[in-house]
Design a protein around this motif. Structure first.
Motif, mmCIF file in Angstrom:
data_model
loop_
_atom_site.group_PDB
_atom_site.id
_atom_site.type_symbol
_atom_site.label_atom_id
_atom_site.label_comp_id
_atom_site.label_asym_id
_atom_site.label_seq_id
_atom_site.Cartn_x
_atom_site.Cartn_y
_atom_site.Cartn_z
ATOM 1 N N PHE A 158 5.544 4.986 -7.788
ATOM 2 C CA PHE A 158 5.010 3.789 -7.122
ATOM 3 C C PHE A 158 4.285 2.906 -8.131
ATOM 4 O O PHE A 158 4.507 1.691 -8.198
ATOM 5 C CB PHE A 158 4.072 4.211 -5.994
ATOM 6 C CG PHE A 158 3.370 3.077 -5.305
ATOM 7 C CD1 PHE A 158 3.962 2.439 -4.223
ATOM 8 C CD2 PHE A 158 2.114 2.648 -5.722
ATOM 9 C CE1 PHE A 158 3.317 1.386 -3.577
ATOM 10 C CE2 PHE A 158 1.458 1.610 -5.089
ATOM 11 C CZ PHE A 158 2.065 0.974 -4.007
ATOM 12 N N ARG A 159 3.426 3.517 -8.929
ATOM 13 C CA ARG A 159 2.695 2.754 -9.948
ATOM 14 C C ARG A 159 3.665 2.145 -10.965
ATOM 15 O O ARG A 159 3.474 1.008 -11.413
ATOM 16 C CB ARG A 159 1.679 3.652 -10.648
ATOM 17 C CG ARG A 159 0.495 4.061 -9.776
ATOM 18 C CD ARG A 159 -0.449 4.979 -10.554
ATOM 19 N NE ARG A 159 -1.588 5.406 -9.757
ATOM 20 C CZ ARG A 159 -2.717 4.712 -9.614
ATOM 21 N NH1 ARG A 159 -2.837 3.537 -10.218
ATOM 22 N NH2 ARG A 159 -3.694 5.179 -8.882
ATOM 23 N N ARG A 170 2.467 13.795 -6.348
ATOM 24 C CA ARG A 170 1.989 13.181 -7.595
ATOM 25 C C ARG A 170 3.087 12.350 -8.252
ATOM 26 O O ARG A 170 2.843 11.239 -8.726
ATOM 27 C CB ARG A 170 1.503 14.263 -8.559
ATOM 28 C CG ARG A 170 0.201 14.925 -8.152
ATOM 29 C CD ARG A 170 -0.476 15.557 -9.362
ATOM 30 N NE ARG A 170 0.418 16.445 -10.105
ATOM 31 C CZ ARG A 170 0.493 17.764 -9.914
ATOM 32 N NH1 ARG A 170 -0.270 18.349 -8.999
ATOM 33 N NH2 ARG A 170 1.307 18.504 -10.639
ATOM 34 N N ASP A 180 -4.546 9.005 0.260
ATOM 35 C CA ASP A 180 -3.985 10.346 0.433
ATOM 36 C C ASP A 180 -3.884 10.639 1.925
ATOM 37 O O ASP A 180 -4.901 10.813 2.600
ATOM 38 C CB ASP A 180 -4.873 11.394 -0.249
ATOM 39 C CG ASP A 180 -4.900 11.239 -1.762
ATOM 40 O OD1 ASP A 180 -3.903 10.744 -2.308
ATOM 41 O OD2 ASP A 180 -5.911 11.601 -2.387
ATOM 42 N N ALA A 207 3.792 9.113 -6.322
ATOM 43 C CA ALA A 207 2.730 8.125 -6.567
ATOM 44 C C ALA A 207 2.864 7.519 -7.960
ATOM 45 O O ALA A 207 2.649 6.309 -8.146
ATOM 46 C CB ALA A 207 1.363 8.780 -6.397
ATOM 47 N N ALA A 259 0.853 -1.202 0.000
ATOM 48 C CA ALA A 259 0.000 0.000 0.000
ATOM 49 C C ALA A 259 0.880 1.239 0.000
ATOM 50 O O ALA A 259 2.060 1.192 0.361
ATOM 51 C CB ALA A 259 -0.915 0.006 1.218
ATOM 52 N N MET A 260 0.286 2.358 -0.402
ATOM 53 C CA MET A 260 0.995 3.635 -0.369
ATOM 54 C C MET A 260 0.168 4.664 0.384
ATOM 55 O O MET A 260 -1.014 4.871 0.069
ATOM 56 C CB MET A 260 1.294 4.154 -1.768
ATOM 57 C CG MET A 260 2.064 5.478 -1.742
ATOM 58 S SD MET A 260 2.611 6.037 -3.361
ATOM 59 C CE MET A 260 3.672 7.404 -2.863
ATOM 60 N N ARG A 298 -5.744 0.697 -1.691
ATOM 61 C CA ARG A 298 -4.484 0.746 -0.951
ATOM 62 C C ARG A 298 -3.630 1.950 -1.347
ATOM 63 O O ARG A 298 -2.461 2.036 -0.985
ATOM 64 C CB ARG A 298 -3.698 -0.548 -1.160
ATOM 65 C CG ARG A 298 -4.316 -1.735 -0.413
ATOM 66 C CD ARG A 298 -3.488 -2.993 -0.585
ATOM 67 N NE ARG A 298 -4.029 -4.078 0.247
ATOM 68 C CZ ARG A 298 -3.599 -5.325 0.180
ATOM 69 N NH1 ARG A 298 -2.639 -5.654 -0.683
ATOM 70 N NH2 ARG A 298 -4.122 -6.251 0.968
ATOM 71 N N LEU A 299 -4.208 2.873 -2.083
ATOM 72 C CA LEU A 299 -3.567 4.155 -2.382
ATOM 73 C C LEU A 299 -4.347 5.219 -1.619
ATOM 74 O O LEU A 299 -5.446 5.616 -2.014
ATOM 75 C CB LEU A 299 -3.585 4.456 -3.877
ATOM 76 C CG LEU A 299 -2.727 3.549 -4.768
ATOM 77 C CD1 LEU A 299 -2.866 3.965 -6.220
ATOM 78 C CD2 LEU A 299 -1.264 3.606 -4.354
ATOM 79 N N VAL A 346 -2.175 -2.761 -8.968
ATOM 80 C CA VAL A 346 -2.312 -1.700 -7.968
ATOM 81 C C VAL A 346 -3.764 -1.655 -7.504
ATOM 82 O O VAL A 346 -4.676 -1.427 -8.299
ATOM 83 C CB VAL A 346 -1.908 -0.330 -8.551
ATOM 84 C CG1 VAL A 346 -2.151 0.776 -7.527
ATOM 85 C CG2 VAL A 346 -0.447 -0.347 -8.982
ATOM 86 N N GLU A 400 -6.614 0.235 -5.803
ATOM 87 C CA GLU A 400 -6.887 1.634 -5.519
ATOM 88 C C GLU A 400 -7.234 1.873 -4.046
ATOM 89 O O GLU A 400 -6.994 2.956 -3.513
ATOM 90 C CB GLU A 400 -8.023 2.140 -6.420
ATOM 91 C CG GLU A 400 -7.669 2.133 -7.908
ATOM 92 C CD GLU A 400 -6.435 2.956 -8.236
ATOM 93 O OE1 GLU A 400 -6.268 4.043 -7.639
ATOM 94 O OE2 GLU A 400 -5.640 2.516 -9.084
ATOM 95 N N GLY A 460 0.049 8.279 0.530
ATOM 96 C CA GLY A 460 0.592 9.373 -0.261
ATOM 97 C C GLY A 460 0.427 10.730 0.393
ATOM 98 O O GLY A 460 -0.269 10.877 1.397
#
Length: 343
Positions: A203-204, A197, A221, A200, A185-186, A218-219, A214, A216, A188
């Motif tokens: 990361f992708r 940006r 902000d 991220a 996960a990230m 687990r992304l 990926v 979403e 951000g």
């Protein structure tokens, strides 16, 4: 004792006065053998000789001073690195750095620009302590300024030296992938921020290159602060379907993630690996466990910006206003990353 002169150096080294001048004016390459240059430098060091920079700058009609104008040096945890890099690079070439701060006050910024112009500096490093696009103050010659850690409002109008944030974001996730993590996960930063940006996007890039989908959800902000990292980490980690690795927007967010893991009784790095970003002084290396992180190259930003200005001045040219230098963000490996547990 009288101050040693270039003639004294020439006599001790057994060379001409002109040869000494070549060495200390930067014209030795192609004119003097390397062994002769070293003999002159050794003689100068033995005598404690230093060139008269004032006289030399008058002869060249230059000040031998680089201005560094920044927005918030006093309050930034990274400013010291950039200033040190700028000063070391300047000193290597017989220059000094004049440091001024605007505190984001337009009136103070205009006053600082006027001061730098009055002193006839050879160039100006215009530095920001957080990555952003910026309007450069009026009164600065675009041919004699390099932006550091910021980009011009209009692409191609000013030279710039910035971190390669996208490559840094990829390096952060690659650390986890190389250890065998696939559930990642990230947390951000602020989505409108350039650095956030780009990190991220990196990361992708890393996940895609490894053939990992990926998710979403687990992304997240998370912002930039410890409490924001804590709240975001609890959302991601509090459940049976939690990731084994976290990439965090910065070291403060990573600190919040470590606190969240402790509250949820998740062992780091036994059950969860965490990667930060920034390598912030007095933080990343002192956490428990010590944080693996991606370092921002603030020292190199200051040094490269100064060298770019001095090289352009030595060549009698302006800097290349269309060029943006991207500097590597190296990984600093510590204790917060381990091979993921088997489930």
């Amino acid at each position: 004792m009288n101050r040693p002169t270039a003639r004294d150096v020439a006599e001790l080294a057994g060379v001409s006065r002109a040869a000494v001048s070549f060495v200390f004016s930067g014209r030795a390459a192609g004119n003097l053998a390397a062994s002769t240059q070293q003999r002159i430098r050794s003689a100068a060091e033995q005598l404690g000789y230093r060139p008269d920079e004032v006289a030399r700058s008058l002869r060249r009609q230059r000040s031998a001073v680089i201005g560094l104008l920044s927005d918030e040096i006093a309050t930034s945890p990274f400013a010291g690195r950039m200033v040190l890099g700028a000063m070391e690079a300047a000193r290597e070439q017989g220059h000094q750095v004049l440091l001024l701060e605007s505190r984001l006050d337009p009136a103070a910024e205009a006053e600082a620009v006027a001061e730098l112009r009055a002193r006839g500096v050879d160039g100006i490093v215009y530095a920001a302590m957080s990555m952003r696009r910026t309007a450069v103050p009026e009164g600065i010659d675009p041919a004699r300024v390099v932006l550091a850690n910021c980009l011009p409002a209009k692409t191609g109008t000013y030279a710039a030296v910035v971190a390669d944030e996208r490559a840094g974001g990829r390096a952060a996730v690659d650390v986890l992938i190389e250890e065998g993590h696939r559930e990642i996960a990230m947390l951000g930063g602020e989505p409108e921020n350039i650095a956030a940006r780009d990190r991220a996007a990196g990361f992708r890039d890393g996940m895609r290159a490894a053939g990992i989908a990926v998710r979403e959800d687990r992304l997240v902000d998370a912002g930039w602060q410890i409490d924001e990292g804590y709240a975001a980490a609890v959302r991601v980690l509090d459940g049976p379907d939690r990731p084994t690795g976290l990439v965090c927007a910065n070291d403060r967010v990573a600190t919040g993630a470590l606190l969240a893991a402790a509250r949820l009784r998740i062992d780091v790095p036994g059950d969860l690996s965490v990667v930060g970003y920034d390598d912030q002084d007095q933080m990343a290396g002192h956490l428990v466990p010590a944080l693996t992180t991606v370092a921002l190259p603030h020292h190199d930003m200051g040094a490269v910006a100064v060298r770019t200005l001095i090289d352009a001045a030595d060549a009698g040219e302006g800097v290349d206003r269309t060029r943006t230098r991207l500097l590597e963000c190296p990984v600093v490996r510590r204790d917060s990353v381990r091979t993921p547990p088997t489930r």
